[in-house]
Design a protein around this motif. Sequence first.
Motif, PDB file in Angstrom:
ATOM      1  N   GLU A   1      42.219  47.573  34.042  1.00 21.31           N
ATOM      2  CA  GLU A   1      41.087  48.314  34.588  1.00 21.31           C
ATOM      3  C   GLU A   1      40.486  47.526  35.752  1.00 21.31           C
ATOM      4  OE1 GLU A   1      38.224  50.074  31.834  1.00 21.31           O
ATOM      5  OE2 GLU A   1      39.522  49.334  30.219  1.00 21.31           O
ATOM      6  N   PRO A   2      40.709  47.978  36.994  1.00 21.28           N
ATOM      7  CA  PRO A   2      40.218  47.235  38.162  1.00 21.28           C
ATOM      8  C   PRO A   2      38.711  46.968  38.152  1.00 21.28           C
ATOM      9  CG  PRO A   2      41.765  48.914  38.861  1.00 21.28           C
ATOM     10  CD  PRO A   2      41.519  49.142  37.397  1.00 21.28           C
ATOM     11  N   ARG A   3      37.918  47.879  37.623  1.00 22.57           N
ATOM     12  CA  ARG A   3      36.466  47.653  37.644  1.00 22.57           C
ATOM     13  C   ARG A   3      36.061  46.518  36.699  1.00 22.57           C
ATOM     14  NH1 ARG A   3      33.885  50.311  33.602  1.00 22.57           N
ATOM     15  NH2 ARG A   3      35.224  51.632  32.365  1.00 22.57           N
ATOM     16  N   ILE A   4      36.774  46.346  35.601  1.00 17.80           N
ATOM     17  CA  ILE A   4      36.509  45.218  34.697  1.00 17.80           C
ATOM     18  C   ILE A   4      36.894  43.913  35.399  1.00 17.80           C
ATOM     19  CG2 ILE A   4      37.122  44.113  32.499  1.00 17.80           C
ATOM     20  CD1 ILE A   4      35.475  46.591  32.038  1.00 17.80           C
ATOM     21  N   CYS A   5      38.068  43.922  36.047  1.00 12.54           N
ATOM     22  CA  CYS A   5      38.498  42.740  36.801  1.00 12.54           C
ATOM     23  C   CYS A   5      37.479  42.388  37.872  1.00 12.54           C
ATOM     24  CB  CYS A   5      39.860  42.973  37.449  1.00 12.54           C
ATOM     25  SG  CYS A   5      41.227  43.023  36.286  1.00 12.54           S
ATOM     26  N   ARG A   6      37.015  43.380  38.592  1.00  9.32           N
ATOM     27  CA  ARG A   6      36.048  43.145  39.673  1.00  9.32           C
ATOM     28  C   ARG A   6      34.752  42.560  39.124  1.00  9.32           C
ATOM     29  NH1 ARG A   6      36.491  47.407  43.044  1.00  9.32           N
ATOM     30  NH2 ARG A   6      37.595  46.088  44.481  1.00  9.32           N
ATOM     31  N   LEU A   7      34.267  43.084  38.014  1.00 11.70           N
ATOM     32  CA  LEU A   7      33.041  42.567  37.409  1.00 11.70           C
ATOM     33  C   LEU A   7      33.205  41.090  37.037  1.00 11.70           C
ATOM     34  CD1 LEU A   7      30.213  42.889  36.037  1.00 11.70           C
ATOM     35  CD2 LEU A   7      31.484  43.471  33.959  1.00 11.70           C
ATOM     36  N   ILE A   8      34.275  40.782  36.324  1.00 11.27           N
ATOM     37  CA  ILE A   8      34.499  39.399  35.883  1.00 11.27           C
ATOM     38  C   ILE A   8      34.682  38.484  37.094  1.00 11.27           C
ATOM     39  CG2 ILE A   8      36.046  37.861  34.603  1.00 11.27           C
ATOM     40  CD1 ILE A   8      36.593  40.279  32.719  1.00 11.27           C
ATOM     41  N   LEU A   9      35.456  38.926  38.059  1.00 13.86           N
ATOM     42  CA  LEU A   9      35.687  38.141  39.263  1.00 13.86           C
ATOM     43  C   LEU A   9      34.366  37.864  39.982  1.00 13.86           C
ATOM     44  CD1 LEU A   9      38.479  37.966  41.624  1.00 13.86           C
ATOM     45  CD2 LEU A   9      36.425  38.897  42.645  1.00 13.86           C
ATOM     46  N   ASP A  10      33.557  38.891  40.199  1.00 13.33           N
ATOM     47  CA  ASP A  10      32.274  38.728  40.893  1.00 13.33           C
ATOM     48  C   ASP A  10      31.394  37.696  40.189  1.00 13.33           C
ATOM     49  OD1 ASP A  10      32.961  40.655  42.769  1.00 13.33           O
ATOM     50  OD2 ASP A  10      31.692  42.221  41.910  1.00 13.33           O
ATOM     51  N   VAL A  11      31.275  37.827  38.883  1.00 18.05           N
ATOM     52  CA  VAL A  11      30.403  36.936  38.107  1.00 18.05           C
ATOM     53  C   VAL A  11      30.917  35.503  38.156  1.00 18.05           C
ATOM     54  CG1 VAL A  11      29.609  36.380  35.766  1.00 18.05           C
ATOM     55  CG2 VAL A  11      29.539  38.749  36.595  1.00 18.05           C
ATOM     56  N   LEU A  12      32.199  35.300  37.913  1.00 23.39           N
ATOM     57  CA  LEU A  12      32.724  33.935  37.833  1.00 23.39           C
ATOM     58  C   LEU A  12      32.802  33.253  39.190  1.00 23.39           C
ATOM     59  CD1 LEU A  12      35.417  34.215  35.022  1.00 23.39           C
ATOM     60  CD2 LEU A  12      32.991  33.590  34.864  1.00 23.39           C
ATOM     61  N   VAL A  13      33.087  34.001  40.234  1.00 25.19           N
ATOM     62  CA  VAL A  13      33.090  33.413  41.577  1.00 25.19           C
ATOM     63  C   VAL A  13      31.672  32.957  41.933  1.00 25.19           C
ATOM     64  CG1 VAL A  13      33.335  33.942  44.041  1.00 25.19           C
ATOM     65  CG2 VAL A  13      35.164  34.518  42.460  1.00 25.19           C
ATOM     66  N   GLN A  14      30.692  33.764  41.613  1.00 27.52           N
ATOM     67  CA  GLN A  14      29.301  33.371  41.874  1.00 27.52           C
ATOM     68  C   GLN A  14      28.901  32.144  41.048  1.00 27.52           C
ATOM     69  OE1 GLN A  14      27.162  34.406  44.257  1.00 27.52           O
ATOM     70  NE2 GLN A  14      28.911  35.565  44.994  1.00 27.52           N
ATOM     71  N   GLU A  15      29.560  31.946  39.920  1.00 26.09           N
ATOM     72  CA  GLU A  15      29.311  30.759  39.099  1.00 26.09           C
ATOM     73  C   GLU A  15      30.069  29.540  39.622  1.00 26.09           C
ATOM     74  OE1 GLU A  15      27.245  30.360  36.118  1.00 26.09           O
ATOM     75  OE2 GLU A  15      26.445  32.063  37.219  1.00 26.09           O
ATOM     76  N   GLY A  16      30.944  29.742  40.601  1.00 23.33           N
ATOM     77  CA  GLY A  16      31.647  28.626  41.223  1.00 23.33           C
ATOM     78  C   GLY A  16      33.072  28.401  40.742  1.00 23.33           C
ATOM     79  N   TYR A  17      33.605  29.282  39.929  1.00 20.06           N
ATOM     80  CA  TYR A  17      34.980  29.140  39.450  1.00 20.06           C
ATOM     81  C   TYR A  17      35.967  29.659  40.499  1.00 20.06           C
ATOM     82  CZ  TYR A  17      32.822  28.522  34.858  1.00 20.06           C
ATOM     83  OH  TYR A  17      32.065  28.070  33.798  1.00 20.06           O
ATOM     84  N   MET A  18      37.175  29.129  40.482  1.00 26.79           N
ATOM     85  CA  MET A  18      38.261  29.660  41.300  1.00 26.79           C
ATOM     86  C   MET A  18      38.931  30.747  40.451  1.00 26.79           C
ATOM     87  SD  MET A  18      39.847  26.099  42.798  1.00 26.79           S
ATOM     88  CE  MET A  18      41.315  26.935  43.322  1.00 26.79           C
ATOM     89  N   VAL A  19      38.911  31.990  40.912  1.00 27.08           N
ATOM     90  CA  VAL A  19      39.346  33.117  40.090  1.00 27.08           C
ATOM     91  C   VAL A  19      40.451  33.889  40.784  1.00 27.08           C
ATOM     92  CG1 VAL A  19      38.608  35.237  38.932  1.00 27.08           C
ATOM     93  CG2 VAL A  19      37.001  33.327  39.156  1.00 27.08           C
ATOM     94  N   GLU A  20      41.468  34.228  40.018  1.00 24.88           N
ATOM     95  CA  GLU A  20      42.508  35.136  40.468  1.00 24.88           C
ATOM     96  C   GLU A  20      42.611  36.264  39.456  1.00 24.88           C
ATOM     97  OE1 GLU A  20      45.136  31.956  42.986  1.00 24.88           O
ATOM     98  OE2 GLU A  20      46.010  32.781  41.187  1.00 24.88           O
ATOM     99  N   VAL A  21      43.060  37.415  39.921  1.00 23.89           N
ATOM    100  CA  VAL A  21      43.086  38.622  39.105  1.00 23.89           C
ATOM    101  C   VAL A  21      44.486  39.210  39.105  1.00 23.89           C
ATOM    102  CG1 VAL A  21      42.251  41.006  39.038  1.00 23.89           C
ATOM    103  CG2 VAL A  21      40.655  39.156  39.513  1.00 23.89           C
ATOM    104  N   SER A  22      44.889  39.709  37.951  1.00 25.14           N
ATOM    105  CA  SER A  22      46.141  40.449  37.833  1.00 25.14           C
ATOM    106  C   SER A  22      45.860  41.693  37.001  1.00 25.14           C
ATOM    107  CB  SER A  22      47.202  39.584  37.153  1.00 25.14           C
ATOM    108  OG  SER A  22      48.367  40.330  36.924  1.00 25.14           O
TER     109      SER A  22
END
Length: 163
Positions: free
Chosen positions: A46-67
């Motif tokens: 589900e792209p919207r779930i990926c986008r939510l998690i990515l947005d939150v974790l990137v703002q927290e400073g993590y390096m995030v990749e999505v598949s």
Amino acid sequence: MIDDSNKNDNSICRSTFPVETNRVTEHTRKESKMHKQVRVLVVDDEPRICRLILDVLVQEGYMVEVSFSGADALQLISKYNYHLLITDLEMPGIDGLELIKKVKKRDPDIRAIMITGNEIDDVAAWSLRYGIDNYMKKPFNIMELKRVVKQTLCTHKIVLEKM
């Protein structure tokens, strides 16, 4: 930002979000430096779930990749080292449980968080058997996501020298 328009052709996305520094406190800078080296792979169809998690974790400073699939996630994992895998349970093809089993065979030190709409009792039983470190039930909120990620990484004391 992530581009999921070619979801069927290339189900791998990388974050390109600049982290805002003008509103960052000293405490946040210290945490961000720690998180900066933590690599997270998020897997959900589900792209919207990926986008939510990515947005939150990137703002927290993590390096995030999505598949968007387990198969594409395995390709990424064969190329890169990750500290944390966050995966949905139910996905077409390789589901989250099978993905975690395969990833743990390759890298037993990777931490794994399962996201599910299923009953938590099932996931709790699988946790011991398959190395799931933590889990969240859908729908989850942003504060819960942050707490579970931080708890998973802190509890298991990630060794960043591995990178």
